[in-house]
Design a protein around this motif. Structure first.
Motif, PDB file in Angstrom:
ATOM      1  N   LYS A  65      13.636  17.475  -5.232  1.00  0.00           N
ATOM      2  CA  LYS A  65      13.239  17.329  -3.702  1.00  0.00           C
ATOM      3  C   LYS A  65      13.281  15.995  -3.176  1.00  0.00           C
ATOM      4  O   LYS A  65      13.347  15.627  -2.181  1.00  0.00           O
ATOM      5  N   GLY A  66      12.946  15.000  -4.282  1.00  0.00           N
ATOM      6  CA  GLY A  66      12.664  13.780  -3.978  1.00  0.00           C
ATOM      7  C   GLY A  66      11.356  13.317  -3.169  1.00  0.00           C
ATOM      8  O   GLY A  66      11.240  12.658  -2.221  1.00  0.00           O
ATOM      9  N   HIS A  67      10.277  13.697  -3.970  1.00  0.00           N
ATOM     10  CA  HIS A  67       8.862  13.205  -3.631  1.00  0.00           C
ATOM     11  C   HIS A  67       8.026  12.773  -4.648  1.00  0.00           C
ATOM     12  O   HIS A  67       8.486  13.232  -5.912  1.00  0.00           O
ATOM     13  N   ALA A 117      12.946   6.487  -6.421  1.00  0.00           N
ATOM     14  CA  ALA A 117      11.474   6.268  -5.840  1.00  0.00           C
ATOM     15  C   ALA A 117      11.255   6.655  -4.531  1.00  0.00           C
ATOM     16  O   ALA A 117      12.146   6.425  -3.405  1.00  0.00           O
ATOM     17  N   HIS A 118       9.973   7.018  -4.331  1.00  0.00           N
ATOM     18  CA  HIS A 118       9.193   7.338  -3.051  1.00  0.00           C
ATOM     19  C   HIS A 118       8.229   7.099  -3.110  1.00  0.00           C
ATOM     20  O   HIS A 118       7.087   6.753  -3.997  1.00  0.00           O
ATOM     21  N   ALA A 119       7.463   7.131  -1.758  1.00  0.00           N
ATOM     22  CA  ALA A 119       5.968   6.622  -1.642  1.00  0.00           C
ATOM     23  C   ALA A 119       5.350   7.924  -2.094  1.00  0.00           C
ATOM     24  O   ALA A 119       5.676   9.017  -1.775  1.00  0.00           O
ATOM     25  N   ALA A 120       3.996   8.083  -2.768  1.00  0.00           N
ATOM     26  CA  ALA A 120       3.105   8.987  -3.211  1.00  0.00           C
ATOM     27  C   ALA A 120       2.360   9.266  -1.760  1.00  0.00           C
ATOM     28  O   ALA A 120       1.295   8.644  -1.614  1.00  0.00           O
ATOM     29  N   PRO A 180       0.738  -1.290  -0.125  1.00  0.00           N
ATOM     30  CA  PRO A 180      -0.006  -0.136   0.018  1.00  0.00           C
ATOM     31  C   PRO A 180       0.924   1.292   0.051  1.00  0.00           C
ATOM     32  O   PRO A 180       0.209   2.476   0.379  1.00  0.00           O
ATOM     33  N   GLN A 181       2.250   1.044  -0.016  1.00  0.00           N
ATOM     34  CA  GLN A 181       3.014   2.310  -0.054  1.00  0.00           C
ATOM     35  C   GLN A 181       2.786   3.240  -0.950  1.00  0.00           C
ATOM     36  O   GLN A 181       3.270   4.316  -1.165  1.00  0.00           O
ATOM     37  N   MET A 182       2.314   2.762  -2.157  1.00  0.00           N
ATOM     38  CA  MET A 182       2.293   3.689  -3.528  1.00  0.00           C
ATOM     39  C   MET A 182       3.615   4.058  -4.133  1.00  0.00           C
ATOM     40  O   MET A 182       4.017   5.291  -4.305  1.00  0.00           O
ATOM     41  N   ILE A 183       4.649   3.088  -4.313  1.00  0.00           N
ATOM     42  CA  ILE A 183       5.688   3.232  -4.738  1.00  0.00           C
ATOM     43  C   ILE A 183       5.966   2.913  -6.283  1.00  0.00           C
ATOM     44  O   ILE A 183       5.811   1.862  -6.648  1.00  0.00           O
ATOM     45  N   PRO A 184       6.203   3.813  -6.985  1.00  0.00           N
ATOM     46  CA  PRO A 184       6.385   3.551  -8.373  1.00  0.00           C
ATOM     47  C   PRO A 184       7.416   2.646  -8.844  1.00  0.00           C
ATOM     48  O   PRO A 184       8.703   3.002  -8.646  1.00  0.00           O
ATOM     49  N   LYS A 185       6.953   1.217  -9.299  1.00  0.00           N
ATOM     50  CA  LYS A 185       8.237   0.504  -9.732  1.00  0.00           C
ATOM     51  C   LYS A 185       9.299   0.842 -10.817  1.00  0.00           C
ATOM     52  O   LYS A 185      10.600   0.514 -10.691  1.00  0.00           O
ATOM     53  N   PRO A 186       8.818   1.683 -11.933  1.00  0.00           N
ATOM     54  CA  PRO A 186       9.803   2.033 -12.790  1.00  0.00           C
ATOM     55  C   PRO A 186      10.821   3.015 -12.139  1.00  0.00           C
ATOM     56  O   PRO A 186      11.849   2.807 -12.615  1.00  0.00           O
TER      57      PRO A 186
END
Length: 254
Positions: free
Chosen positions: A235-237, A196-199, A108-114
């Motif tokens: 900013k890494g978001h 990658a970061h969580a949305a 459920p973290q919503m982290i983009p795999k690409p």
């Protein structure tokens, strides 16, 4: 076989000067031949090292492998091993040149795999360069070169690159002595690892465009137009995108 290898080396050193970056150090045919021969001789060690590292990789889910390679407390050898395992799981047939086929999110973290796939290549290569085995820098170079073969991935991760890119390329050249044909792309630095970061928050379309964010589609892939997610690589978001502030307020109503 040896004659074939020598023939390939002769072809490579004939083509290399014509295609290489003007900033690359000029070498004699003898020096180039020695470097290409060293690369060929290291191939069995590269294969052996890769198999050895994969044998000690954690038997974990891709998300947990991704977390482990980001963790500076993870020993370099295990980071390299888990990174290689993650590359095999994320990229079709474990081939970074097929980055454009990577899609989806980790829930459920919503982290983009690409974007996590870019992390896999970077963190794995950097960890390999910490190892002393002769095959390690050649394995690291192969992984980054494979990613470079995807024009879209090269644009997003190498020509526009995190701060760590310069150190990565310098170490690859120092350890192998042999940059790829055409040289490494000269990068515009933007942000730092990880990609990658969580949305975990929201931004309006207008604000994302004003700040030059990269939009992601519903599969987490960077796109040239609009998308439901926006990546602020400086900013890494990663944000969910709303058309207006009113939409954000609606999302936040308990």
């Amino acid at each position: 076989m040896k004659k074939l290898v020598l023939a390939m080396i002769l072809i490579a050193i004939t083509v290399f000067p014509a295609l290489s970056d003007d900033s690359a150090p000029k070498r004699s045919y003898e020096e180039l031949a020695a470097l290409y021969l060293a690369k060929e001789e290291a191939r069995p060690e590269v294969v052996e090292l890769e198999e050895s590292l994969l044998s000690i990789a954690d038997h974990a889910k891709p998300f947990d492998l991704w977390r482990s390679i980001r963790d500076t407390g993870t020993p370099s050898r295990l980071r390299a091993a888990n990174g290689l395992a993650l590359i095999r799981l994320l990229f079709p047939e474990g081939d970074p040149s097929r980055w454009e086929n990577v899609s989806g999110f980790w829930f459920p973290q919503m982290i983009p795999k690409p974007l996590a796939a870019f992390d896999a290549v970077y963190y794995t290569s950097l960890a390999l360069l910490d190892l002393e085995e002769r095959g390690a820098p050649w394995l690291a170079q192969r992984i980054v070169e494979d990613l470079r073969r995807s024009s879209r991935a090269a644009h997003l991760a190498l020509r526009t690159a995190p701060r760590e890119y310069e150190n990565l390329v310098e170490n690859l050249e120092e350890r192998t002595g042999l940059p790829p044909v055409g040289g490494w792309p000269e990068a515009v630095v933007s942000g730092s690892l990880p990609f990658a970061h969580a949305a975990s928050s929201f931004v309006t379309q207008d604000h994302a465009m004003m700040l030059g964010m990269v939009f992601l589609n519903a599969s987490g892939q960077p796109v040239s137009g609009m998308g439901p997610f926006a990546w602020d690589r400086k900013k890494g978001h990663v944000y969910r995108v709303a058309e207006s502030l009113n939409d954000i307020e609606w999302w936040l109503i308990p």
